[in-house]
Scaffold this motif. Structure first.
Motif, PDB file in Angstrom:
ATOM      1  N   ARG A  39       0.834  -1.208   0.000  1.00 41.22           N
ATOM      2  CA  ARG A  39       0.000   0.000   0.000  1.00 41.22           C
ATOM      3  C   ARG A  39       0.868   1.257   0.000  1.00 41.22           C
ATOM      4  N   ASN A  42       2.565   1.610  -3.367  1.00 42.93           N
ATOM      5  CA  ASN A  42       1.626   2.087  -4.387  1.00 42.93           C
ATOM      6  C   ASN A  42       1.235   3.548  -4.151  1.00 42.93           C
ATOM      7  N   ALA A  43       1.130   3.910  -2.873  1.00 43.88           N
ATOM      8  CA  ALA A  43       0.817   5.312  -2.571  1.00 43.88           C
ATOM      9  C   ALA A  43       1.930   6.222  -3.091  1.00 43.88           C
ATOM     10  N   ILE A  46       1.481   6.473  -6.829  1.00 44.28           N
ATOM     11  CA  ILE A  46       0.354   7.363  -7.157  1.00 44.28           C
ATOM     12  C   ILE A  46       0.741   8.825  -6.942  1.00 44.28           C
ATOM     13  N   SER A 282       5.889  -2.050  -5.218  1.00 37.98           N
ATOM     14  CA  SER A 282       4.689  -1.522  -5.873  1.00 37.98           C
ATOM     15  C   SER A 282       4.175  -2.476  -6.939  1.00 37.98           C
ATOM     16  N   ILE A 284       1.892  -1.531  -9.192  1.00 40.20           N
ATOM     17  CA  ILE A 284       1.245  -0.694 -10.214  1.00 40.20           C
ATOM     18  C   ILE A 284       1.960  -0.800 -11.559  1.00 40.20           C
ATOM     19  N   THR A 375      -7.859   0.004 -10.260  1.00 42.00           N
ATOM     20  CA  THR A 375      -6.880   1.082 -10.093  1.00 42.00           C
ATOM     21  C   THR A 375      -6.841   1.545  -8.643  1.00 42.00           C
ATOM     22  N   CYS A 376      -5.844   2.372  -8.345  1.00 40.19           N
ATOM     23  CA  CYS A 376      -5.593   2.764  -6.952  1.00 40.19           C
ATOM     24  C   CYS A 376      -6.081   4.165  -6.611  1.00 40.19           C
ATOM     25  N   ALA A 377      -6.419   4.988  -7.610  1.00 37.48           N
ATOM     26  CA  ALA A 377      -6.745   6.383  -7.305  1.00 37.48           C
ATOM     27  C   ALA A 377      -7.557   6.993  -8.436  1.00 37.48           C
ATOM     28  N   GLY A 395      -3.589   4.288 -12.099  1.00 43.15           N
ATOM     29  CA  GLY A 395      -2.697   3.355 -11.417  1.00 43.15           C
ATOM     30  C   GLY A 395      -3.224   1.934 -11.422  1.00 43.15           C
ATOM     31  N   ASP A 397      -3.465  -1.723 -10.774  1.00 40.34           N
ATOM     32  CA  ASP A 397      -2.865  -2.572  -9.754  1.00 40.34           C
ATOM     33  C   ASP A 397      -2.959  -4.032 -10.219  1.00 40.34           C
ATOM     34  N   LYS A 400      -5.322  -6.161  -8.266  1.00 40.10           N
ATOM     35  CA  LYS A 400      -6.746  -5.926  -8.487  1.00 40.10           C
ATOM     36  C   LYS A 400      -7.216  -6.521  -9.810  1.00 40.10           C
TER      37      LYS A 400
END
Lengths: 448, 448
Positions: A39, A42-43, A46, A282, A284, A375-377, A395, A397, A400
């Motif tokens: 997380r 990935n943050a 992003i 990550s 992504i 996606t993440c965002a 993003g 993932d 996902k």
């Protein structure tokens, strides 16, 4: 559908309840830690994507800005690395056209012989901070747009768009194609180089954020962005030392080609995504592309490692007289747009594109909306008015994609497999699921 | 709410059942006949509106293209005819600015004295095939765009847009305003005249139909149309004999003013609507405008007769530091856009405008959708993607306005009532219901 092999698959193999509980507790701890790590990673990715501010800074000769092209008979192509023998026919035709354009060969068949016998060096443009639509051939003399991500300092280069119809990128290599490339080299490139010196850097992130408000998704629909770019640059093009007729020709060429901005949008996305490579852990996706033989992705946590699978075919609308049997496999670097929340991911903003590929405005919105699941965002600057000004899904993932079984939706042009035809349709293409499976396995190995 | 006085109001006055039935039958026959006649007349008007194809054909000096301005100290203004004494302050300020610009007076106070003592002739631009936004002052030396409705042969003329902020049309008349008008006369107008000779006529109907696909409603949002116009004209502007710096200035001016196309859109609508004047029996509104003192309409079946009522105020969003108490009454000819299915009637296509005036994308669509209740057709070429590609509501029917009580929705800029401030907000304005009542009475008289 692939499922991540955590806890559920391990527990039945254990003997006692205590042992099982102990293992489960430990696995849960590991899982929590892993999730936190992923997380956070990935943050970080992003954040880099959201903060990117990409400018068009200039134009110049490819050989002077891309190291690989500075010596010898060298060509870059789209997608992951591929040898001559494995290239699809449209890419081979484009290679032959480029060799004739460069003066290395008198005609396409001589060029093919040169390539076959190893006298032309090839590399993936992606490995040299460059991208190209469709066959994506970049040869030393071609003019390229130059990009800089002001926030992170990284740079990229992309060719100029040739227009529609018979073009090198779609595998056409006749005299008209070569003649246009020469004009781009001798007239268009130098004028735009001078115009950009006069104008100073142009924020492409800003142009795209406006274009999304005006019906573009900045991959296969670039009408609004092209217009925004022309009106911004026209005053400076007029100020260059070029002759009145040459300036007229440049402005006519841009006005006559709604894909002028495609290559600029690709540069924007390439230069945005490259700032997010190599964040450990990550999941992504930072690159998607295909050379017509293999589809390849990059994932941030895996750095510049290529993960590939056979190239898919697009499903789409064919121009009159053509069908699926004429199609080349999906090809090009422009899918980097989708990794940056554009293209299929922004299709809800572009009902006109939907019409072109045969889907309704509602289906356009549904396609984009489905991408929120993988996606993440939401992109903070690319917002879709009729989806309540939501930011586009940003993003992709890998986890996902595998959890939901939903594949990224990419819109694409379709090339004829034979030379000198060009584009024969447009549609949707999905990446092969294998690349996400392979990436997940590598990511898991990296965590052990 | 006003109701048409047919049958319901007459029946109770009759004595016997037979008499009543006889009268009702006769009234029903008359009503059917009336409806058929009106329907045919309105169908004729709608056909003329749908078939209009308006081209921008050139640019020239107002005095050479508008008869009223060819001699003496003559000015045209927006809205129905109005004398100096009745003009609102913003229009008076604009008149004074125009007199100084023309060299008739040394300063605004001298100009005001000239106007007060009758030494300046005034007329409504609308009565001379011309329109102007806000105060709409057209003076002899100003450059005007020239329009032709190719289908019906009629022509129109409209001033060039000055940009935002302190401008003559919003009642500002300081040195900066006069200086810009001089530059428009001496540089911009001649260059555009030459550029349009080189390019040939430009279809504005086509530009607007594309702009509607890209977030414009072509009244208060003209960003996309302005871009389409610039990219189309830039090559020809570059080809003119003007100097490099002048061409640069013209292209910079257009790029810096997203309302460049407003005056072209107004010319398109004026030239479209004028072809539909004077169809006997038609109840369709062919013009809406206001001079800040009175709001006026034209109805096809009533020819060029002005039907007026006191000018309303807009409800809107004010720029920081301003409020309703600073506002001039609604003013301008640009409401002709709404009679042509644009502006408020196309607002469902333009969520960005909604944001500017403080309403959501959904409310934009609701506003446009409500207009179907008071119009006769859907525009065949102005289509709103996210409303299922429906055509915009076209042809305001006086009868339907009175039957439903729904007033046409018009979006508008708001001018400060004092000179040298300019625009202080934007919002929505509704025509006074009285003009529709008066028009209906006149139409009924005409049928007897």
């Amino acid at each position: 559908m692939y499922k991540l092999p955590i806890i559920y698959t391990i527990a039945p193999l254990l003997h006692s309840a205590d042992e099982a509980h102990g293992f489960l507790r430990s696995a849960a701890r590991r899982k929590r830690k892993e999730i936190m790590t992923v997380r956070e990673a990935n943050a970080e990715v992003i954040e880099r994507l959201q903060k990117a501010e990409v400018f068009l800074t200039g134009a110049g000769r490819a050989s002077e800005h891309i190291g690989f092209l500075s010596a010898g008979k060298s060509l870059l192509h789209s997608g992951p690395p591929v040898d001559w023998d494995d290239m699809c026919s449209a890419m081979k035709n484009a290679v032959c056209g480029a060799a004739v354009y460069e003066g290395w060969a008198r005609d396409p068949s001589e060029a093919a012989e040169m390539a076959r016998s190893g006298r032309i060096r090839f590399a993936s443009a992606n490995d040299y901070h460059a991208v190209g639509p469709m066959a994506g051939i970049i040869s030393p003399s071609m003019p390229v747009w130059l990009f800089e991500n002001r926030t992170y300092g990284n740079r990229a280069a992309v060719t100029f768009n040739e227009g529609l119809g018979r073009t090198l990128r779609f595998g056409a290599n006749g005299e008209d194609v070569i003649k246009r490339l020469k004009w781009m080299e001798e007239c268009l490139g130098p004028i735009m180089s001078e115009a950009l010196e006069l104008s100073g850097p142009v924020s492409l992130t800003e142009i795209v954020s406006r274009g999304i408000q005006r019906g573009d998704e900045a991959h296969n629909r670039n009408k609004a962005c092209t217009g925004l770019f022309i009106r911004k640059m026209a005053p400076y093009i007029a100020l260059t030392r070029a002759g009145r007729e040459e300036i007229y020709e440049v402005l006519k060429f841009f006005d006559g080609n709604d894909h002028t901005f495609l290559n600029l949008s690709m540069g924007l996305s390439k230069c945005t995504m490259e700032a997010a490579y190599g964040v450990p852990g990550s999941t992504i996706v930072t690159c998607m592309c295909t050379n017509g033989h293999e589809f390849g992705i990059h994932v941030s946590g895996l750095g510049e490692k290529w993960i590939t699978a056979p190239a898919p075919y697009a499903k789409g609308n064919y121009f009159k007289g053509y069908g699926a049997e004429d199609a080349n496999p999906a090809m090009g670097d422009s899918y980097v747009s989708e990794t940056n929340g554009l293209g299929g991911f922004a299709m809800g903003a572009a009902p006109g594109l939907g019409k072109f590929i045969g889907i309704t405005p509602r289906e356009c919105m549904q396609a984009s909306a489905a991408m929120y699941s993988i996606t993440c965002a939401e992109h903070e600057r690319f917002r879709i008015p009729f989806m309540g000004y939501s930011g586009t899904p940003l993003g992709i993932d890998v986890r996902k994609v595998l959890d939901t079984g939903i594949l990224p939706v990419i819109n694409t042009g379709i090339a004829h497999k034979e030379p000198d035809v060009g584009q024969i349709g447009a549609g949707i293409v999905y990446p092969p699921v294998e690349v996400f499976k392979k990436a997940m396995l590598l990511l898991e190995q990296g965590q052990e």
